[in-house]
Design a protein around this motif. Structure first.
Motif, PDB file in Angstrom:
ATOM      1  N   PRO A  55       0.796  -1.231   0.000  1.00 42.77           N
ATOM      2  CA  PRO A  55       0.000   0.000   0.000  1.00 42.77           C
ATOM      3  C   PRO A  55       0.829   1.282   0.000  1.00 42.77           C
ATOM      4  O   PRO A  55       0.604   2.162  -0.831  1.00 42.77           O
ATOM      5  N   VAL A  56       1.793   1.374   0.894  1.00 42.84           N
ATOM      6  CA  VAL A  56       2.475   2.655   1.072  1.00 42.84           C
ATOM      7  C   VAL A  56       3.281   3.076  -0.162  1.00 42.84           C
ATOM      8  O   VAL A  56       3.545   4.256  -0.354  1.00 42.84           O
ATOM      9  N   HIS A  63      -3.512   0.852  -5.570  1.00 44.25           N
ATOM     10  CA  HIS A  63      -3.510   1.185  -4.146  1.00 44.25           C
ATOM     11  C   HIS A  63      -4.907   1.008  -3.535  1.00 44.25           C
ATOM     12  O   HIS A  63      -5.055   0.488  -2.434  1.00 44.25           O
ATOM     13  N   ARG A  67      -5.708  -1.438  -0.390  1.00 42.45           N
ATOM     14  CA  ARG A  67      -6.239  -0.808   0.812  1.00 42.45           C
ATOM     15  C   ARG A  67      -7.618  -1.405   1.135  1.00 42.45           C
ATOM     16  O   ARG A  67      -7.925  -1.652   2.302  1.00 42.45           O
ATOM     17  N   PHE A  74      -9.464  -2.626  10.005  1.00 39.26           N
ATOM     18  CA  PHE A  74      -8.988  -1.436  10.710  1.00 39.26           C
ATOM     19  C   PHE A  74     -10.046  -0.358  10.905  1.00 39.26           C
ATOM     20  O   PHE A  74      -9.724   0.780  11.218  1.00 39.26           O
ATOM     21  N   THR A 205       5.928   1.898  15.253  1.00 33.95           N
ATOM     22  CA  THR A 205       5.613   3.332  15.218  1.00 33.95           C
ATOM     23  C   THR A 205       5.034   3.836  16.536  1.00 33.95           C
ATOM     24  O   THR A 205       5.441   4.872  17.041  1.00 33.95           O
ATOM     25  N   ARG A 253       7.501  12.146  -1.435  1.00 26.18           N
ATOM     26  CA  ARG A 253       6.859  11.853  -2.709  1.00 26.18           C
ATOM     27  C   ARG A 253       7.804  12.276  -3.827  1.00 26.18           C
ATOM     28  O   ARG A 253       8.764  13.028  -3.586  1.00 26.18           O
ATOM     29  N   HIS A 309      -3.084   7.888   1.393  1.00 27.26           N
ATOM     30  CA  HIS A 309      -2.268   6.978   2.214  1.00 27.26           C
ATOM     31  C   HIS A 309      -2.388   7.264   3.705  1.00 27.26           C
ATOM     32  O   HIS A 309      -1.572   6.773   4.499  1.00 27.26           O
ATOM     33  N   CYS A 311      -2.787   7.101   7.407  1.00 25.38           N
ATOM     34  CA  CYS A 311      -2.445   5.897   8.173  1.00 25.38           C
ATOM     35  C   CYS A 311      -3.626   4.937   8.326  1.00 25.38           C
ATOM     36  O   CYS A 311      -4.660   5.286   8.891  1.00 25.38           O
ATOM     37  N   VAL A 317      -4.230   3.284  16.463  1.00 25.31           N
ATOM     38  CA  VAL A 317      -3.250   4.099  17.194  1.00 25.31           C
ATOM     39  C   VAL A 317      -3.941   4.776  18.370  1.00 25.31           C
ATOM     40  O   VAL A 317      -3.430   4.806  19.494  1.00 25.31           O
TER      41      VAL A 317
HETATM   42  C1  HEM Z   1       1.738   6.485  16.219  1.00 25.47           C
HETATM   43  C2  HEM Z   1       1.838   5.520  15.364  1.00 25.47           C
HETATM   44  C3  HEM Z   1       1.789   5.699  13.865  1.00 25.47           C
HETATM   45  C4  HEM Z   1       2.211   6.741  13.113  1.00 25.47           C
HETATM   46  C5  HEM Z   1       2.860   8.037  13.577  1.00 25.47           C
HETATM   47  C6  HEM Z   1       1.923   6.404  11.732  1.00 25.47           C
HETATM   48  C7  HEM Z   1       2.172   7.234  10.661  1.00 25.47           C
HETATM   49  C8  HEM Z   1       1.821   6.962   9.354  1.00 25.47           C
HETATM   50  C9  HEM Z   1       1.984   7.872   8.248  1.00 25.47           C
HETATM   51  C10 HEM Z   1       2.593   9.277   8.326  1.00 25.47           C
HETATM   52  C11 HEM Z   1       1.536   7.247   7.140  1.00 25.47           C
HETATM   53  C12 HEM Z   1       1.488   7.817   5.718  1.00 25.47           C
HETATM   54  C13 HEM Z   1       2.653   7.356   4.863  1.00 25.47           C
HETATM   55  C14 HEM Z   1       2.603   7.955   3.489  1.00 25.47           C
HETATM   56  O1  HEM Z   1       1.707   8.747   3.168  1.00 25.47           O
HETATM   57  O2  HEM Z   1       3.487   7.641   2.682  1.00 25.47           O
HETATM   58  C15 HEM Z   1       1.090   5.916   7.538  1.00 25.47           C
HETATM   59  C16 HEM Z   1       0.605   4.968   6.689  1.00 25.47           C
HETATM   60  C17 HEM Z   1       0.312   3.667   7.086  1.00 25.47           C
HETATM   61  N1  HEM Z   1       0.216   3.192   8.377  1.00 25.47           N
HETATM   62 FE1  HEM Z   1       0.628   4.221  10.042  1.00 25.47          FE
HETATM   63  N2  HEM Z   1       1.365   5.156  11.690  1.00 25.47           N
HETATM   64  C18 HEM Z   1       1.248   4.690  12.968  1.00 25.47           C
HETATM   65  C19 HEM Z   1       0.730   3.477  13.369  1.00 25.47           C
HETATM   66  C20 HEM Z   1       0.271   2.495  12.540  1.00 25.47           C
HETATM   67  C21 HEM Z   1      -0.279   1.241  12.987  1.00 25.47           C
HETATM   68  C22 HEM Z   1      -0.484   0.807  14.433  1.00 25.47           C
HETATM   69  C23 HEM Z   1      -0.569   0.540  11.882  1.00 25.47           C
HETATM   70  C24 HEM Z   1      -1.166  -0.821  11.935  1.00 25.47           C
HETATM   71  C25 HEM Z   1      -1.793  -1.402  11.088  1.00 25.47           C
HETATM   72  C26 HEM Z   1      -0.222   1.366  10.714  1.00 25.47           C
HETATM   73  C27 HEM Z   1      -0.333   1.007   9.393  1.00 25.47           C
HETATM   74  C28 HEM Z   1      -0.105   1.853   8.325  1.00 25.47           C
HETATM   75  C29 HEM Z   1      -0.215   1.437   6.936  1.00 25.47           C
HETATM   76  C30 HEM Z   1      -0.543   0.038   6.421  1.00 25.47           C
HETATM   77  C31 HEM Z   1       0.050   2.579   6.155  1.00 25.47           C
HETATM   78  C32 HEM Z   1       0.042   2.685   4.641  1.00 25.47           C
HETATM   79  C33 HEM Z   1      -1.323   3.121   4.205  1.00 25.47           C
HETATM   80  C34 HEM Z   1      -1.441   3.356   2.731  1.00 25.47           C
HETATM   81  O3  HEM Z   1      -0.414   3.509   2.037  1.00 25.47           O
HETATM   82  O4  HEM Z   1      -2.574   3.408   2.247  1.00 25.47           O
HETATM   83  N3  HEM Z   1       0.269   2.543  11.166  1.00 25.47           N
HETATM   84  N4  HEM Z   1       1.249   5.794   8.893  1.00 25.47           N
END
Ligand code: HEM
Length: 362
Positions: A55-56, A63, A67, A74, A205, A253, A309, A311, A317
């Protein structure tokens, strides 16, 4: 907007404003994720392993498919079910820390907490938790970096895929297999890379937000006291602690065509990084940006990203952080810093490696 050139020659545009940051995160047609979402020391434009398959690192339309395959796991309703377990795990870890009079909160509590709560939903049996915690840590930890961290996580899920093929859906692998059975042509490679994306994000994270959040509260005793006495709510506190800690320092990006951003011309192929701590303190959006305001509302911080994207774990969280915070403030003893915290020395995360605390009277 600042043009940055690292010592290694790696170049990028640094986006520090909130509006421009949002524009980059939302406009996926101009700013692709397929060249990586984190800056690299060597060459930001080099092809990225896993691009287009997790995904990311994938743009729409694929995507959207990846997703959607995960979305049900989630939703706020689905993750709310983990709240009781999150309290239980937090209480057990904190009780253990208190029984010893203190310790390293980062290693003893924050590092263990997220995966212990999420293991079952991710399809990780209890006995495998230490191995996966170590593998995900190695995949992101700059001081102990080896390229085998991701490899070990993916091998683990490749094996799980082999043994679970066709079973009915409950956990991460099952959800992806169910999506495949439902007609979405997911390759084994996409499944395994997507598991890596989710499991690394899930386990590596939250601890930074939790460590940074505790440190912020220890440094602001009045805020801590107001939380304890119920004068301030835990829900808004969680978002302010996310704004404050900004665990992901930046989101990268790559422009696919020439464009204008905050009055600057960006050329096709240029790397653009949204610097989250800066956007989270943009005075055009946040009043008193340098103050910890636990009841700040609205609080449009970019700590969990934005746009396509945003989170995937956002609701989770909040469930995790609320539970830990409630267990911290609900106890009849308090914590104090026992020694200086040690920070991670990387540009990728605002993280604390060691947070020595001692138990003190509440
Ligand atoms: C405080 C904790 C967390 C922070 C600060 C955080 C931060 C982020 C950020 C900034 C992104 C965007 C990345 C981008 O746009 O390129 C992201 C995407 C994502 N996060 Fe988190 N995250 C956290 C916890 C988690 C947890 C617990 C999961 C558990 C499943 C998770 C799963 C994901 C996934 C799968 C993506 C990709 C989503 C996509 O591309 O559609 N994150 N996160």
């Amino acid at each position: 907007m600042h043009h940055q050139v690292a010592k290694t020659g790696s170049e990028h545009w640094a986006v520090v404003g909130h509006a421009a940051g949002r524009q980059v995160l939302h406009d996926w047609k101009v700013f692709t994720s397929t060249r990586g979402a984190l800056l690299r020391e060597d060459d930001n434009a080099a092809p990225y392993p896993g691009a287009g398959k997790m995904p990311v690192l994938t743009d729409p339309p694929r995507h959207t498919d990846l997703r959607r395959a995960l979305a049900q796991m989630f939703t706020p309703r689905a993750v709310e079910k983990l709240s009781a377990l999150a309290h239980e795990v937090a209480r057990a870890l904190l009780t253990d820390l208190r029984a010893r009079g203190g310790g390293d909160f980062a290693a003893d509590v924050a590092a263990k907490f997220p995966l212990a709560v999420q293991a079952e939903m991710l399809g990780i049996p209890v006995e495998d938790i230490p191995m996966l915690l170590d593998a995900t840590r190695r995949s992101v930890d700059e001081s102990d970096h080896d390229s085998f961290g991701h490899h070990d996580v993916m091998t683990y899920f490749l094996q799980a895929l082999g043994t679970r093929r066709g079973e009915a859906g409950r956990n991460l692998i099952d959800a992806l297999l169910e999506a495949r059975a439902g007609g979405l042509p997911l390759t084994d490679e996409e499944i395994v890379l997507t598991c890596d994306n989710v499991v690394v994000a899930a386990s590596q994270t939250v601890q930074h937000a939790v460590n940074g959040g505790l440190l912020a509260l220890l440094e602001h005793p009045a805020a801590w006291e107001a939380l304890r006495e119920g004068r301030l709510g835990v829900d808004s506190a969680v978002d302010e602690l996310l704004r404050w800690t900004a665990p992901a320092t930046h989101v990268m990006r790559t422009a696919v065509r020439d464009t204008e951003l905050a009055g600057t011309t960006i050329r096709a192929g240029d790397a653009v990084a949204v610097w989250v701590p800066a956007a989270n303190r943009d005075p055009a959006v946040f009043a008193r940006p340098e103050e910890l305001v636990l009841d700040r509302s609205p609080n449009p911080h970019l700590s969990l990203g934005g746009g396509m994207h945003f989170c995937l774990g956002a609701a989770l969280v909040r469930v995790l952080m609320r539970a830990l915070l409630r267990e911290l403030i609900g106890a009849d003893t308090s914590l104090a810093l026992a020694n200086k915290p040690v920070r991670h020395s990387t540009w990728a995360v605002n993280g604390i490696r060691s947070l020595p605390v001692e138990v003190v009277p509440a």
